[in-house]
Design a protein around this motif. Structure first.
Motif, PDB file in Angstrom:
ATOM      1  N   VAL A 117      93.065 -27.594 -18.401  1.00  8.31           N
ATOM      2  CA  VAL A 117      93.103 -26.724 -19.586  1.00  8.31           C
ATOM      3  C   VAL A 117      93.677 -25.353 -19.219  1.00  8.31           C
ATOM      4  O   VAL A 117      94.514 -24.795 -19.940  1.00  8.31           O
ATOM      5  N   LEU A 118      93.231 -24.812 -18.077  1.00 15.60           N
ATOM      6  CA  LEU A 118      93.729 -23.507 -17.628  1.00 15.60           C
ATOM      7  C   LEU A 118      95.227 -23.559 -17.344  1.00 15.60           C
ATOM      8  O   LEU A 118      95.974 -22.641 -17.731  1.00 15.60           O
ATOM      9  N   TYR A 119      95.673 -24.642 -16.697  1.00 13.89           N
ATOM     10  CA  TYR A 119      97.102 -24.788 -16.396  1.00 13.89           C
ATOM     11  C   TYR A 119      97.925 -24.857 -17.686  1.00 13.89           C
ATOM     12  O   TYR A 119      98.975 -24.203 -17.799  1.00 13.89           O
ATOM     13  N   LEU A 120      97.451 -25.627 -18.660  1.00 20.30           N
ATOM     14  CA  LEU A 120      98.167 -25.751 -19.931  1.00 20.30           C
ATOM     15  C   LEU A 120      98.217 -24.414 -20.668  1.00 20.30           C
ATOM     16  O   LEU A 120      99.225 -24.095 -21.321  1.00 20.30           O
ATOM     17  N   LEU A 121      97.158 -23.624 -20.554  1.00 17.69           N
ATOM     18  CA  LEU A 121      97.161 -22.297 -21.178  1.00 17.69           C
ATOM     19  C   LEU A 121      98.208 -21.391 -20.530  1.00 17.69           C
ATOM     20  O   LEU A 121      98.908 -20.642 -21.231  1.00 17.69           O
ATOM     21  N   ILE A 122      98.311 -21.451 -19.206  1.00 15.90           N
ATOM     22  CA  ILE A 122      99.337 -20.656 -18.504  1.00 15.90           C
ATOM     23  C   ILE A 122     100.728 -21.053 -18.968  1.00 15.90           C
ATOM     24  O   ILE A 122     101.572 -20.197 -19.271  1.00 15.90           O
ATOM     25  N   LEU A 180     101.502 -22.514 -21.792  1.00 19.66           N
ATOM     26  CA  LEU A 180     101.660 -22.202 -23.207  1.00 19.66           C
ATOM     27  C   LEU A 180     101.966 -20.718 -23.415  1.00 19.66           C
ATOM     28  O   LEU A 180     102.826 -20.356 -24.218  1.00 19.66           O
ATOM     29  N   ILE A 181     101.251 -19.868 -22.666  1.00 19.74           N
ATOM     30  CA  ILE A 181     101.419 -18.425 -22.831  1.00 19.74           C
ATOM     31  C   ILE A 181     102.753 -17.936 -22.257  1.00 19.74           C
ATOM     32  O   ILE A 181     103.454 -17.129 -22.875  1.00 19.74           O
ATOM     33  N   THR A 182     103.101 -18.427 -21.069  1.00 15.87           N
ATOM     34  CA  THR A 182     104.319 -17.932 -20.401  1.00 15.87           C
ATOM     35  C   THR A 182     105.577 -18.705 -20.779  1.00 15.87           C
ATOM     36  O   THR A 182     106.684 -18.207 -20.586  1.00 15.87           O
ATOM     37  N   THR A 231     108.509 -21.299 -11.480  1.00 16.53           N
ATOM     38  CA  THR A 231     109.511 -20.370 -12.021  1.00 16.53           C
ATOM     39  C   THR A 231     108.965 -18.948 -12.069  1.00 16.53           C
ATOM     40  O   THR A 231     109.695 -17.978 -11.828  1.00 16.53           O
ATOM     41  N   LEU A 232     107.676 -18.820 -12.355  1.00 21.48           N
ATOM     42  CA  LEU A 232     107.041 -17.500 -12.375  1.00 21.48           C
ATOM     43  C   LEU A 232     106.992 -16.885 -10.981  1.00 21.48           C
ATOM     44  O   LEU A 232     107.137 -15.660 -10.827  1.00 21.48           O
ATOM     45  N   LEU A 233     106.784 -17.721  -9.960  1.00 25.43           N
ATOM     46  CA  LEU A 233     106.621 -17.218  -8.599  1.00 25.43           C
ATOM     47  C   LEU A 233     107.930 -17.042  -7.839  1.00 25.43           C
ATOM     48  O   LEU A 233     107.986 -16.274  -6.872  1.00 25.43           O
ATOM     49  N   LYS A 234     108.971 -17.724  -8.237  1.00 26.38           N
ATOM     50  CA  LYS A 234     110.225 -17.691  -7.479  1.00 26.38           C
ATOM     51  C   LYS A 234     110.775 -16.282  -7.241  1.00 26.38           C
ATOM     52  O   LYS A 234     111.252 -16.000  -6.128  1.00 26.38           O
ATOM     53  N   PRO A 235     110.724 -15.354  -8.226  1.00 21.54           N
ATOM     54  CA  PRO A 235     111.254 -14.001  -7.959  1.00 21.54           C
ATOM     55  C   PRO A 235     110.589 -13.297  -6.776  1.00 21.54           C
ATOM     56  O   PRO A 235     111.191 -12.391  -6.179  1.00 21.54           O
ATOM     57  N   LEU A 236     109.371 -13.690  -6.423  1.00 25.22           N
ATOM     58  CA  LEU A 236     108.685 -13.064  -5.297  1.00 25.22           C
ATOM     59  C   LEU A 236     109.333 -13.414  -3.965  1.00 25.22           C
ATOM     60  O   LEU A 236     109.036 -12.776  -2.944  1.00 25.22           O
ATOM     61  N   THR A 237     110.195 -14.426  -3.960  1.00 24.48           N
ATOM     62  CA  THR A 237     110.833 -14.871  -2.707  1.00 24.48           C
ATOM     63  C   THR A 237     112.285 -14.431  -2.608  1.00 24.48           C
ATOM     64  O   THR A 237     113.006 -14.891  -1.716  1.00 24.48           O
TER      65      THR A 237
END
Length: 399
Positions: A273-278, A280-282, A288-294
């Motif tokens: 549920v938490l993963y689906l919320l992430i 859904l919101i983003t 894809t969210l983490l890639k810019p950090l590298t």
């Protein structure tokens, strides 16, 4: 100081270190996109303060309970999380890559949060645990597993760097799956914390594998229950009496620990549920969210750190997970090896990393191939430390 005050001091030190690690993530995150060393220095300094507080936790709890604080799931997983931070600090001073901390600290926090869901109660050691070899075995396993886990961290960073996360293929699917499983751990922490706050508890009585009455105290609503178990309550005479409540929705064999299997199911339910919320919101995948950090990461350096971590961690795991474990088993159960589920998975982990080094050194595997192997290796460690301990009944079930 009294035993109670020492335990309170150890708990306070651990909570403060937890908060400091949360704070340290911010400057470490800023450091990955800045050419100045200021943010990295701040992040590492805060991490060091948190780590020193965790050493205080170890020393004070050890003094309070009279033995090494590694004898149950809370203590072991806490020690594992502490050693993961130690592994990061060691690698930082060798390679000066603060990005490792940006990924290692959240994983350490997840491990510490996971540990915190278990009982912190101090109990006398059972005879099998009353051995100095327990301390040597468990501490070596925890430290070596933490060093091996650094290879998982750097492998994830490597794959985020080299993989096009916008594509839809097997590589992006499995990398996203890895991060989803980390979110599942968050689900476990969230579910256990919520029901602990509400004071939920349910006790089930059943016959175990030895045909003896045993009672499971559920902290989460029962989905799975032992076969032919009944819900019991303590009466005015301090004795257990049966009730007419439903034991659960699915009865499972006594080969499995139904209560801890129930915990895993709740973890996946809440985590999903938490993963689906992430998502859904983003509107984006986590990778894809983490890639810019590298963006400023050197992939070759990450690959080298992954390899070096395994070169250091593998012989230590061989000592702690096999040799020292066999010596302890001889003292505890009068045999070096008995094909207990925990022993089998320790052997599987050993063989896996031995194969990793063979493929790396003899076959020239490097880069993406060994990155995926490092992630699978971390999976064997977590499976052994979590799933085998929690779900499969065996001689290590007390852990």
């Amino acid at each position: 100081m009294t035993t109670e005050s020492l335990i309170d001091l150890s708990s306070t030190a651990m909570y403060i270190s937890f908060l400091l690690y949360l704070i340290a993530i911010v400057p470490l995150g800023l450091a990955v996109s800045s050419e100045k060393m200021l943010f990295s220095t701040i992040g590492i300094t805060i991490t060091w303060i948190g780590f020193i507080l965790q050493i205080i936790y170890i020393v004070t709890r050890w003094n309070a309970i009279g033995h090494a604080p590694v004898s149950n799931m809370y203590e072991f997983m806490t020690f594992f999380g502490i050693m993961l931070v130690a592994g990061f600090l060691i690698m930082y001073y060798i390679y000066h890559q603060s990005v490792i901390g940006l990924f290692a600290l959240p994983i350490s926090l997840l491990i510490l949060g996971y540990a915190n869901a278990f009982s912190k109660e101090v109990k006398p050691l059972i005879p099998a645990l009353q051995s100095e070899w327990l301390t040597i075995h468990v501490i070596t396993v925890a430290f070596s597993s933490a060093v091996l886990s650094i290879s998982f961290v750097t492998s994830v960073i490597y794959l985020l760097k080299v993989i096009n996360t916008e594509e839809k293929n097997k590589r992006t699917f499995f990398l996203e799956l890895v991060l989803y499983l980390l979110v599942v751990v968050c689900g476990f922490i969230g579910a256990s914390t919520t029901f602990t706050i509400t004071g939920y508890e349910k006790e089930l009585q059943f016959l175990n594998q030895d045909k003896k009455l045993e009672i499971y105290k559920y902290k989460l609503p029962a989905i799975t229950a032992p076969v032919k178990s009944v819900v019991v309550e303590v009466n005015s005479d301090n004795q257990y009496t049966e009730t007419n409540q439903k034991n659960g929705y699915l009865e499972v064999s006594s080969f499995l620990n139904a209560m801890k299997l129930n915990t895993l199911i709740w973890s996946f339910l809440v985590g999903t549920v938490l993963y689906l919320l992430i998502r859904l919101i983003t509107r984006r995948k986590i990778i894809t969210l983490l890639k810019p950090l590298t963006n400023r990461v050197n992939a070759t350096t990450m690959d080298e750190i992954s390899y070096r971590s395994i070169v250091i961690g593998f012989p230590l795991f061989t000592l702690g997970g096999l040799i020292f474990a066999m010596i302890w088993a001889q003292y505890a159960w009068s045999r070096f090896w008995g094909w207990d589920p925990k022993e089998v998975w320790a052997l599987i982990t050993f063989l896996f990393y031995a194969a990793f080094l063979h493929l790396r050194l003899s076959k020239g595997w490097e880069g993406e191939k060994t990155a995926w192997l490092s992630i699978i290796g971390f999976g064997t460690i977590i499976f052994n430390q979590v799933f085998v301990n929690l779900v499969i009944a065996g001689l290590h079930s007390y852990a």
